[in-house]
Write an enzyme that holds these catalytic residues in place. Structure first.
Site, PDB file in Angstrom:
ATOM      1  CG  ASN A 152      -5.804 -24.406 -54.014  1.00 52.25           C
ATOM      2  OD1 ASN A 152      -4.833 -25.015 -54.469  1.00 52.25           O
ATOM      3  ND2 ASN A 152      -6.982 -24.406 -54.607  1.00 52.25           N
ATOM      4  NE  ARG A 290      -8.872 -32.282 -59.638  1.00 53.73           N
ATOM      5  CZ  ARG A 290      -8.602 -31.261 -58.798  1.00 53.73           C
ATOM      6  NH1 ARG A 290      -8.697 -31.425 -57.493  1.00 53.73           N
ATOM      7  NH2 ARG A 290      -8.285 -30.083 -59.273  1.00 53.73           N
ATOM      8  CD  GLN A 319     -15.379 -32.380 -57.359  1.00 55.49           C
ATOM      9  OE1 GLN A 319     -14.679 -32.998 -56.586  1.00 55.49           O
ATOM     10  NE2 GLN A 319     -15.163 -31.100 -57.576  1.00 55.49           N
ATOM     11  CG  HIS A 338     -13.283 -30.000 -54.744  1.00 56.19           C
ATOM     12  ND1 HIS A 338     -12.937 -30.323 -56.027  1.00 56.19           N
ATOM     13  CD2 HIS A 338     -12.137 -29.605 -54.150  1.00 56.19           C
ATOM     14  CE1 HIS A 338     -11.645 -30.121 -56.196  1.00 56.19           C
ATOM     15  NE2 HIS A 338     -11.139 -29.672 -55.081  1.00 56.19           N
TER      16      HIS A 338
HETATM   17  P1  NAD Z   1       2.556 -30.446 -57.483  1.00 55.92           P
HETATM   18  O1  NAD Z   1       2.690 -30.331 -58.957  1.00 55.92           O
HETATM   19  O2  NAD Z   1       3.403 -29.586 -56.618  1.00 55.92           O
HETATM   20  O3  NAD Z   1       2.821 -31.958 -57.018  1.00 55.92           O
HETATM   21  C1  NAD Z   1       2.366 -33.056 -57.723  1.00 55.92           C
HETATM   22  C2  NAD Z   1       3.320 -34.205 -57.441  1.00 55.92           C
HETATM   23  O4  NAD Z   1       2.751 -35.403 -57.969  1.00 55.92           O
HETATM   24  C3  NAD Z   1       4.681 -34.052 -58.112  1.00 55.92           C
HETATM   25  O5  NAD Z   1       5.696 -34.147 -57.153  1.00 55.92           O
HETATM   26  C4  NAD Z   1       4.727 -35.203 -59.109  1.00 55.92           C
HETATM   27  O6  NAD Z   1       6.008 -35.714 -59.315  1.00 55.92           O
HETATM   28  C5  NAD Z   1       3.811 -36.202 -58.443  1.00 55.92           C
HETATM   29  N1  NAD Z   1       3.280 -37.237 -59.340  1.00 55.92           N
HETATM   30  C6  NAD Z   1       2.687 -37.075 -60.546  1.00 55.92           C
HETATM   31  N2  NAD Z   1       2.323 -38.244 -61.054  1.00 55.92           N
HETATM   32  C7  NAD Z   1       2.698 -39.183 -60.165  1.00 55.92           C
HETATM   33  C8  NAD Z   1       2.603 -40.603 -60.133  1.00 55.92           C
HETATM   34  N3  NAD Z   1       2.068 -41.270 -61.147  1.00 55.92           N
HETATM   35  N4  NAD Z   1       3.079 -41.246 -59.037  1.00 55.92           N
HETATM   36  C9  NAD Z   1       3.654 -40.566 -58.023  1.00 55.92           C
HETATM   37  N5  NAD Z   1       3.780 -39.223 -58.011  1.00 55.92           N
HETATM   38  C10 NAD Z   1       3.300 -38.540 -59.067  1.00 55.92           C
HETATM   39  O7  NAD Z   1       1.019 -30.192 -57.183  1.00 55.92           O
HETATM   40  P2  NAD Z   1       0.309 -29.894 -55.778  1.00 55.92           P
HETATM   41  O8  NAD Z   1       0.152 -28.430 -55.580  1.00 55.92           O
HETATM   42  O9  NAD Z   1       0.949 -30.703 -54.735  1.00 55.92           O
HETATM   43  O10 NAD Z   1      -1.147 -30.476 -56.123  1.00 55.92           O
HETATM   44  C11 NAD Z   1      -1.332 -31.845 -56.380  1.00 55.92           C
HETATM   45  C12 NAD Z   1      -2.758 -32.138 -56.785  1.00 55.92           C
HETATM   46  O11 NAD Z   1      -3.632 -31.875 -55.699  1.00 55.92           O
HETATM   47  C13 NAD Z   1      -3.314 -31.247 -57.912  1.00 55.92           C
HETATM   48  O12 NAD Z   1      -2.918 -31.675 -59.184  1.00 55.92           O
HETATM   49  C14 NAD Z   1      -4.801 -31.399 -57.704  1.00 55.92           C
HETATM   50  O13 NAD Z   1      -5.293 -32.540 -58.365  1.00 55.92           O
HETATM   51  C15 NAD Z   1      -4.925 -31.601 -56.193  1.00 55.92           C
HETATM   52  N6  NAD Z   1      -5.460 -30.372 -55.550  1.00 55.92           N
HETATM   53  C16 NAD Z   1      -6.653 -30.470 -54.895  1.00 55.92           C
HETATM   54  C17 NAD Z   1      -7.206 -29.348 -54.322  1.00 55.92           C
HETATM   55  C18 NAD Z   1      -8.497 -29.413 -53.551  1.00 55.92           C
HETATM   56  O14 NAD Z   1      -9.146 -28.387 -53.358  1.00 55.92           O
HETATM   57  N7  NAD Z   1      -8.901 -30.586 -53.076  1.00 55.92           N
HETATM   58  C19 NAD Z   1      -6.555 -28.103 -54.432  1.00 55.92           C
HETATM   59  C20 NAD Z   1      -5.308 -28.068 -55.047  1.00 55.92           C
HETATM   60  C21 NAD Z   1      -4.779 -29.205 -55.644  1.00 55.92           C
END
Ligand code: NAD
Length: 405
Positions: A152, A290, A319, A338
């Site tokens: 997603n 989050r 949540q 959400h």
């Molecule tokens: P991903 O693993 O592709 O990307 C995460 C990125 O965060 C990575 O590039 C990582 O290096 C970076 N990162 C981690 N810690 C960091 C920090 N302290 N400072 C800077 N960068 C940092 O994941 P994604 O698919 O892009 O998803 C990211 C997040 O989005 C998920 O973990 C989830 O919490 C959230 N998400 C929300 C929904 C929603 O429905 N709202 C759905 C999917 C994901």
């Protein structure tokens, strides 16, 4: 080695629609995607028992898994009653082997709950973001934690772009004037601006953050990002990105900041009074990552003082948020529940992904590396790249205070 004994699969899903489980849908099909933007293949289960585009994420949808699980002689328990000591989730946990949960309605797996689940071997996130699991306890107990990477990510990127525009153009109050029967142009545009020419930055340029940057390029804005992993130079060049070595540097130059890092020990309450104080007066924050990455009360204070001109997103903590959660009533927000990652389109992908993970695990085949967060007593796969060890579930018991209206 494949698993032959009967297992208990405990699945926590959000409640069915208040109007009843749908019998008809707005559209009869969803597009078929061939692969994700970086070339990764979509989920590859042997087969599926659902119609893509139909509701799967609520209790009666059951992620389309019931037949698959029960035909193999395992038990499938699905509930939305997940919070508090008397909840079905807590009562069913002690002999559960598998827990499946969605971030939208998370079955929090705290240290205490993990202690009370001695048989638990695998926690599958039907979606992306496994912060509802105490990762440190999962590491200590050698529980596998995995999620459906990419399922997603684009859904969320679309929602984030929508909310940036909704905030800067001030869409929600304008819609409100129509619903009230008014035509009050001067009132309706009193906080409305163009995003063109603004400095727009993302905190983390992983799958979602990069998808947001690609989409925002079309709006002729100046693009910025920070991440603990720098993007390839050709990507920076193609999108005209300015890299910032830390979040403080990024927020000090941006008008709009969109948050896309996972919640883990390092990112919890990253946006506190001090960081928000470094932003330009009248900035906007969109947070679809989050809720707990932002300090709840610091956001309210900044909106009330005008330091922030707007805040939007779809993620809260806990949540569901208690009915008196201040983000429901703070000024100039454009929050949704959400929902961004659980469009009907996304559900088809994560239901198929969970099925793929279960097929692999039950047949003793390796789970795709990119789906792994914790395995073998340590962070693994995407977990090793994007998370740090620790626990971000503290305070989740507050979810028990929510009452459906
Ligand atoms: P991903 O693993 O592709 O990307 C995460 C990125 O965060 C990575 O590039 C990582 O290096 C970076 N990162 C981690 N810690 C960091 C920090 N302290 N400072 C800077 N960068 C940092 O994941 P994604 O698919 O892009 O998803 C990211 C997040 O989005 C998920 O973990 C989830 O919490 C959230 N998400 C929300 C929904 C929603 O429905 N709202 C759905 C999917 C994901």
């Amino acid at each position: 080695m494949s698993i032959s004994s009967a297992l208990k699969v405990l699945c926590v899903l959000y409640p069915d629609p208040v109007t009843g489980f749908p019998t008809a849908y707005a559209r009869s099909t969803i597009p078929t995607l061939s692969h994700y933007p970086d070339g990764q293949t979509l989920p590859t289960p042997a087969s599926i028992d659902f119609m893509p585009g139909q509701l799967l994420g609520s209790v009666s949808g059951g992620l389309g898994l019931e037949k698959f699980v029960t035909e193999r002689g395992h038990r499938f328990v699905v509930t939305s009653d997940k919070d508090g000591p008397d909840s079905v989730f807590e009562r069913e946990l002690p002999d559960a082997d598998v827990v499946i949960s969605q971030p939208f309605w998370p079955g929090y797996l705290t240290a205490e709950r993990i202690r009370n689940a001695p048989k638990l071997k695998i926690a599958i996130t039907a979606g992306i973001g496994s912060d509802h699991v105490d990762l440190q306890s999962a590491i200590a107990r050698d529980i596998t934690v995995c999620e459906v990477t990419w399922c997603n990510s684009v859904s969320v990127a679309e929602h984030a772009v929508m909310q940036m525009l909704a905030l800067v153009r001030d869409y929600i109050p304008q819609y409100g004037w129509v619903m009230k029967g008014g035509w009050n142009i001067a009132d309706a545009i009193s906080r409305s601006y163009d995003i063109e020419g603004m400095d727009v930055g993302v905190v983390a340029a992983g799958r979602i953050g990069l998808a947001v940057l690609k989409r925002m390029k079309a709006f002729d804005v100046k693009l910025h990002y920070t991440d603990r992993h720098r993007l390839p130079a050709e990507v920076e060049q193609e999108l005209g990105l300015t890299f910032h070595p830390n979040v403080e540097s990024l927020v000090s130059v941006c008008d709009v900041v969109s948050i896309h890092c996972p919640l883990h020990a390092e990112t919890e309450h990253m946006f506190d009074d001090a960081l928000i104080g470094r932003m330009k007066r009248g900035s906007y924050i969109v947070n679809t990552a989050r809720g707990k990455i932002c300090d709840r009360d610091a956001i309210v204070r900044a909106l009330e003082s005008g330091q922030l001109a707007g805040y939007a997103g779809d993620v809260w903590f806990p949540q569901p948020p208690p009915n008196d959660h201040p983000w429901r009533s703070m000024p100039n927000h454009a929050m949704t529940p959400h929902t961004s990652g659980t469009s009907l389109s996304a559900q088809a992908r994560y239901a198929a992904g969970v099925r793929e993970i279960l097929e692999c695990w039950l047949n003793g085949r390796p789970i795709r590396e990119e789906y792994l967060i914790v395995q073998g007593g340590g962070l693994a796969g995407t977990g090793a790249h994007s998370y740090s060890a620790g626990d971000a579930t503290g305070g989740s018991e507050e979810a028990a205070k929510f009452r459906a209206v």
